[in-house]
Design an enzyme around this catalytic site. Structure first.
Site, mmCIF file in Angstrom:
data_model
loop_
_atom_site.group_PDB
_atom_site.id
_atom_site.type_symbol
_atom_site.label_atom_id
_atom_site.label_comp_id
_atom_site.label_asym_id
_atom_site.label_seq_id
_atom_site.Cartn_x
_atom_site.Cartn_y
_atom_site.Cartn_z
ATOM 1 N N GLU A 9 20.384 9.711 15.628
ATOM 2 C CA GLU A 9 20.120 10.252 14.282
ATOM 3 C C GLU A 9 20.567 11.708 14.168
ATOM 4 O O GLU A 9 20.632 12.250 13.075
ATOM 5 C CB GLU A 9 18.612 10.188 13.984
ATOM 6 C CG GLU A 9 18.068 8.802 13.823
ATOM 7 C CD GLU A 9 16.540 8.842 13.706
ATOM 8 O OE1 GLU A 9 15.993 9.865 13.237
ATOM 9 O OE2 GLU A 9 15.914 7.860 14.128
ATOM 10 N N ASP A 40 12.968 12.907 33.797
ATOM 11 C CA ASP A 40 12.347 12.929 35.118
ATOM 12 C C ASP A 40 11.784 11.552 35.475
ATOM 13 O O ASP A 40 11.132 10.913 34.649
ATOM 14 C CB ASP A 40 11.200 13.962 35.062
ATOM 15 C CG ASP A 40 10.602 14.263 36.408
ATOM 16 O OD1 ASP A 40 11.307 14.845 37.241
ATOM 17 O OD2 ASP A 40 9.418 13.927 36.619
HETATM 18 C C1 GLC Z 1 11.256 14.526 39.914
HETATM 19 C C2 GLC Z 1 11.490 16.012 40.022
HETATM 20 C C3 GLC Z 1 10.629 16.561 41.111
HETATM 21 C C4 GLC Z 1 9.188 16.297 40.767
HETATM 22 C C5 GLC Z 1 8.944 14.816 40.534
HETATM 23 C C6 GLC Z 1 7.632 14.577 39.872
HETATM 24 O O1 GLC Z 1 11.706 13.833 41.010
HETATM 25 O O2 GLC Z 1 12.843 16.265 40.226
HETATM 26 O O3 GLC Z 1 10.843 17.925 41.318
HETATM 27 O O4 GLC Z 1 8.360 16.738 41.815
HETATM 28 O O5 GLC Z 1 9.904 14.267 39.677
HETATM 29 O O6 GLC Z 1 7.675 15.006 38.545
#
Ligand code: GLC
Length: 593
Positions: free
Chosen positions: A298, A225
């Site tokens: 790993e 993310d």
């Molecule tokens: C990413 C996720 C989104 C979230 C953001 C903050 O873009 O896809 O849904 O709100 O990160 O974590």
């Protein structure tokens, strides 16, 4: 030999020339909205396990699950309070293990979501930071700063949150006696999502330990993310732009020439009048992924990392998938190309070139949990427009047109070499819920913009499995007061799985056929060659992938199909009339024998 090496999914790699992920079709599960096994209105991991036969029949190679970790759910789980446990809303670690084993049994890999840029403000580290003094070790795990102004009453810089409003919040309740008063902390997203300080070795080690925790449990990969956000420019300089998820620039950044206009519309990052963003795509992030690459190496079984990085141009994005970094990066440029043949062709060309320049395959995606579903986008008057959510006062889409175009775009996407991502429900042709009441909305971006942005709830509505059951069979609500956590629109009845299963011409059967054909002809591992018929200026896209000729009509009138090929698969049942292809349609063709 570990258990994982003995799973059928791992054995299927034997004899293949490419690692599994390079041409995989990966299905995104948004756990709260996929299937509700305990009938409390919220989807769960047991719901995923129960629907694995459906996913196997669909023909996907892997699933990616959005976060299911312990979380106060301020951003639907992207605010993690404990990275090593499952939130009771979604089940338990045992449910995860059961789900993963059952998926592997069926040859389906499992990718989990890792949220390293920020934690929840309810994470034990942040609580400790709140109870610690400025300059303490606990504060150093996050980005705390003194405010500006005589008494520290102004935020440390002018950054804006992606969800709207300032990117800094002040610890009103914590004052350690300094003349500057309480400190401020950075949150690129919601105030309940404090950014971690990735310069801090303890943060780096902790996240590697989290990676190992899930690798040891058998996870096949991680979707990272905000992969482009972990390192911030030194000194946290002011910036006059605003970083967005889809839209790169705020309306306050005036477009001064065509290129800037294009940039502002296309979204993504970061190069504008305001200069490059100091919070995204800093060179330092790559050191992090090089280390993670070593950790994954790993483990057996070709584990993988996929970057969620809203980065452009394609060459910058390709840096995330160099051989010693991640395996994949989401290619949002294709998603942002809209219904525009020229832009799509350009995006395909540039994405393939950039990825291959670093020896990696490209990825393709049309919808996810952050964007308007592509059936709905393509049904708007300007199908290249990306509203930040749709409400009942906004323009409503032409549903039939949107669906026809969505299927055509999908058939185009599934013929492209590389790995393709499908967002749950798109195989049913599900539209966005475009008329959710404000009082049921949950996306923090709706609240942080005082409703100016409707937000992302409309693409997160629970799936319809049975047309005649309460909640369209998302759970079994016949004997309870519970129902889906977000209301479903009445149209979901038409799209329910039971209305499409086994029905020729349905969107579900169309996806099943396309995935089977894609696998049979190994299109994901193929090579794209533009065909002489390719005329983006006329709305026609055409390329060869092996023996398959792909032909898409994004124009307004019918176009002639080549006479020496016959149609193997078509995006809609009535798309082909004799030798002509209707607008808003794609076909896969094979040479006449
Ligand atoms: C990413 C996720 C989104 C979230 C953001 C903050 O873009 O896809 O849904 O709100 O990160 O974590």
């Amino acid at each position: 030999m570990t258990d994982l090496q003995q799973t059928p999914s791992a054995r299927q790699d034997a004899g293949r020339s490419v690692p599994w992920w390079s041409d995989a079709v990966i299905y995104q599960i948004y756990p709260r909205s996929f299937a509700d096994a305990d009938d409390d209105g919220m989807g769960d991991l047991a719901g995923v396990t129960g629907r694995l036969p459906y996913l196997a029949q669909l023909g996907v190679d892997a699933i990616w699950l959005s976060p299911f970790y312990v979380s106060p759910q301020a951003d639907a789980g992207y605010d993690v309070a404990d990275y090593r446990d499952v939130d009771p809303l979604f089940g338990s670690l045992q449910d995860f293990d059961t789900m993963l084993a059952a998926a592997h049994e069926r040859g389906i890999r499992v990718i989990v979501d890792l949220v390293p840029n920020h934690t929840s403000d309810e994470h034990v580290w942040f609580k400790e930071a709140l109870n610690s003094k400025r300059g303490s070790r606990a504060r150093d795990r996050y980005i705390f700063r003194d405010g500006k102004g005589g008494h520290g009453e102004l935020p440390p810089n002018n950054w804006q949150s992606v969800f709207g409003g300032p990117a800094w919040s002040r610890l009103m309740e914590v004052d350690d006696g300094s003349a500057l008063g309480p400190q401020w902390y950075l949150h690129l997203f919601d105030s309940k999502q404090p950014d971690l300080n990735w310069e801090n070795p303890e943060v780096q080690e902790e996240m590697i330990s989290v990676l190992r925790f899930w690798l040891d449990r058998g996870a096949d990969g991680f979707r990272i993310d905000v992969a482009h956000g972990l390192i911030k420019e030194e000194g946290l300089p002011d910036w006059s732009g605003q970083a967005g998820m889809v839209e790169g620039e705020s309306p306050t950044v005036e477009a001064t020439n065509i290129e800037d206009e294009e940039q502002a519309r296309m979204g993504g990052p970061e190069e504008s009048d305001a200069g490059r963003s100091p919070m995204f795509d800093q060179d330092g992030v790559h050191d992090i992924y090089r280390r993670w690459n070593e950790v994954l190496a790993e483990y057996p079984g070709n584990r993988m990392l996929v970057a969620e990085a809203w980065v452009e141009p394609a060459e910058r994005l390709a840096r995330y998938i160099r051989q010693d970094e991640m395996q994949q990066a989401f290619n949002f440029d294709f998603l942002l190309a809209g219904w525009d043949a020229r832009r799509m062709a350009k995006s395909i060309e540039e994405s393939l070139n950039a990825a291959s320049s670093v020896g990696s395959p490209s990825t393709w995606v049309l919808s996810n949990h952050d964007t308007i579903r592509h059936t709905t986008r393509f049904g708007l008057q300007d199908p290249t427009n990306f509203p930040k959510g749709v409400g009942s006062d906004d323009e409503q889409p032409d549903e039939a047109l949107g669906l026809a175009r969505a299927r055509a775009a999908t058939l185009l996407m599934l013929a492209l070499p590389g790995s393709a991502y499908i967002y749950q429900g798109e195989e049913l042709g599900l539209p966005e819920h475009t008329a959710l009441d404000s009082d049921v909305r949950q996306d923090p971006s709706f609240f942080r913009t005082q409703g100016a942005e409707k937000g992302r709830d409309g693409c997160r509505v629970p799936l319809p499995w049975h047309s005649d059951a309460p909640g369209y069979g998302f759970g079994d609500y016949a004997a309870s007061d519970a129902g889906p956590w977000l209301p479903q629109p009445a149209s979901f009845k038409r799209y329910a799985v039971d209305r499409q299963d086994g029905i020729a011409g349905s969107t579900l059967e169309f996806y099943r056929s396309a995935l089977a054909f894609r696998a049979e002809y190994r299109l994901g591992a193929g090579i794209l060659e533009w065909s002489p018929l390719n005329k983006p200026g006329d709305g026609v896209l055409s390329f060869n992938n092996g023996s398959v000729l792909v032909f898409a009509n994004l124009g307004t009138g019918p176009v002639d199909l080549p006479g020496d090929h016959s149609v193997a698969l078509s995006s809609s049942p009535d798309a082909v009339d004799d030798t002509r292809l209707a607008p808003n349609a794609t076909v896969w063709m094979l040479p006449e024998k």
